[in-house]
Design a protein around this motif. Structure first.
Motif, PDB file in Angstrom:
ATOM      1  N   ASP A 127      63.558  37.775  46.079  1.00 12.54           N
ATOM      2  CA  ASP A 127      64.516  36.772  46.553  1.00 12.54           C
ATOM      3  C   ASP A 127      63.982  36.082  47.810  1.00 12.54           C
ATOM      4  O   ASP A 127      64.088  34.856  47.945  1.00 12.54           O
ATOM      5  N   ARG A 130      58.321  17.914  48.881  1.00 15.17           N
ATOM      6  CA  ARG A 130      59.025  16.723  48.398  1.00 15.17           C
ATOM      7  C   ARG A 130      59.207  15.713  49.523  1.00 15.17           C
ATOM      8  O   ARG A 130      59.065  14.500  49.314  1.00 15.17           O
ATOM      9  N   ILE A 185      61.266  33.726  46.722  1.00 19.89           N
ATOM     10  CA  ILE A 185      61.861  32.548  46.078  1.00 19.89           C
ATOM     11  C   ILE A 185      62.410  31.588  47.127  1.00 19.89           C
ATOM     12  O   ILE A 185      62.199  30.374  47.043  1.00 19.89           O
ATOM     13  N   LYS A 186      63.107  32.123  48.140  1.00 18.41           N
ATOM     14  CA  LYS A 186      63.640  31.262  49.204  1.00 18.41           C
ATOM     15  C   LYS A 186      62.507  30.559  49.957  1.00 18.41           C
ATOM     16  O   LYS A 186      62.608  29.373  50.290  1.00 18.41           O
ATOM     17  N   LYS A 187      61.418  31.290  50.211  1.00 18.61           N
ATOM     18  CA  LYS A 187      60.278  30.695  50.909  1.00 18.61           C
ATOM     19  C   LYS A 187      59.656  29.597  50.051  1.00 18.61           C
ATOM     20  O   LYS A 187      59.331  28.512  50.550  1.00 18.61           O
ATOM     21  N   LEU A 188      59.507  29.864  48.757  1.00 17.30           N
ATOM     22  CA  LEU A 188      58.937  28.854  47.855  1.00 17.30           C
ATOM     23  C   LEU A 188      59.840  27.623  47.757  1.00 17.30           C
ATOM     24  O   LEU A 188      59.360  26.491  47.732  1.00 17.30           O
ATOM     25  N   GLU A 189      61.153  27.833  47.706  1.00 18.71           N
ATOM     26  CA  GLU A 189      62.088  26.703  47.661  1.00 18.71           C
ATOM     27  C   GLU A 189      61.974  25.861  48.930  1.00 18.71           C
ATOM     28  O   GLU A 189      62.016  24.638  48.886  1.00 18.71           O
ATOM     29  N   SER A 190      61.799  26.532  50.054  1.00 17.68           N
ATOM     30  CA  SER A 190      61.622  25.826  51.324  1.00 17.68           C
ATOM     31  C   SER A 190      60.331  25.013  51.306  1.00 17.68           C
ATOM     32  O   SER A 190      60.299  23.852  51.737  1.00 17.68           O
ATOM     33  N   ILE A 204      58.765  23.892  48.637  1.00 10.20           N
ATOM     34  CA  ILE A 204      58.954  22.800  47.679  1.00 10.20           C
ATOM     35  C   ILE A 204      59.721  21.660  48.332  1.00 10.20           C
ATOM     36  O   ILE A 204      59.371  20.490  48.181  1.00 10.20           O
ATOM     37  N   SER A 205      60.750  21.995  49.070  1.00  7.12           N
ATOM     38  CA  SER A 205      61.530  20.969  49.763  1.00  7.12           C
ATOM     39  C   SER A 205      60.661  20.216  50.764  1.00  7.12           C
ATOM     40  O   SER A 205      60.729  18.992  50.857  1.00  7.12           O
TER      41      SER A 205
END
Length: 143
Positions: A35, A49, A38-43, A45-46
């Motif tokens: 988890d 972008r 995943i949070k680090k990867l989402e950050s 990715i953001s």
């Protein structure tokens, strides 16, 4: 004997329960780590972008700048062609001046010589129309 067997069964069940509890704790810890990843990867990715958006905006600005430069170069080139043409017409006028005014036959010969030196193709071909306009103005006395 029955008591010993019950005790062994109880110890065995207790050991299995303890191993199951350790396995569950291990799985919970593994889920927590995943988890966090995943949070680090989402950050990330953001952030990527956002960088992409900034790069696209910069790219659009660069394209606009390139178009402006091309337009400026085109206008500069056209202005240079006009200057060259007017310089040629002025030289023809200077060569054709006589004490009583402009020798139109000599001026026309000079203009013909100039026009024969101007290419019919490419960017300099526009000088023909510029030459015609300038010569017409000289002959009509507008200059």
């Amino acid at each position: 004997m029955g008591g010993k067997m019950a005790q062994e069964l109880s110890v065995d069940l207790f050991a299995k329960a303890y191993r199951s509890q350790l396995g569950i704790q291990f799985l919970v810890k593994e889920c927590e780590l995943k988890d966090a990843v995943i949070k680090k990867l989402e950050s990330e990715i953001s952030e990527l972008r956002l960088r992409k958006k900034i790069l696209e905006e910069d790219n659009a600005q660069l394209k606009n700048a390139a178009l402006s430069i091309q337009q400026f170069q085109s206008e500069s080139q056209a202005s240079e062609e006009r200057m060259k043409t007017l310089d040629c017409v002025l030289n023809a006028v200077m060569k054709s001046i006589r004490p009583l005014g402009l020798d139109k036959k000599k001026f026309n010969r000079e203009v013909i010589n100039i026009s024969q030196c101007i290419p019919n193709d490419g960017t300099q071909a526009a000088r023909h129309s510029l030459l015609h306009t300038a010569v017409t103005k000289v002959l009509k006395g507008e200059i």
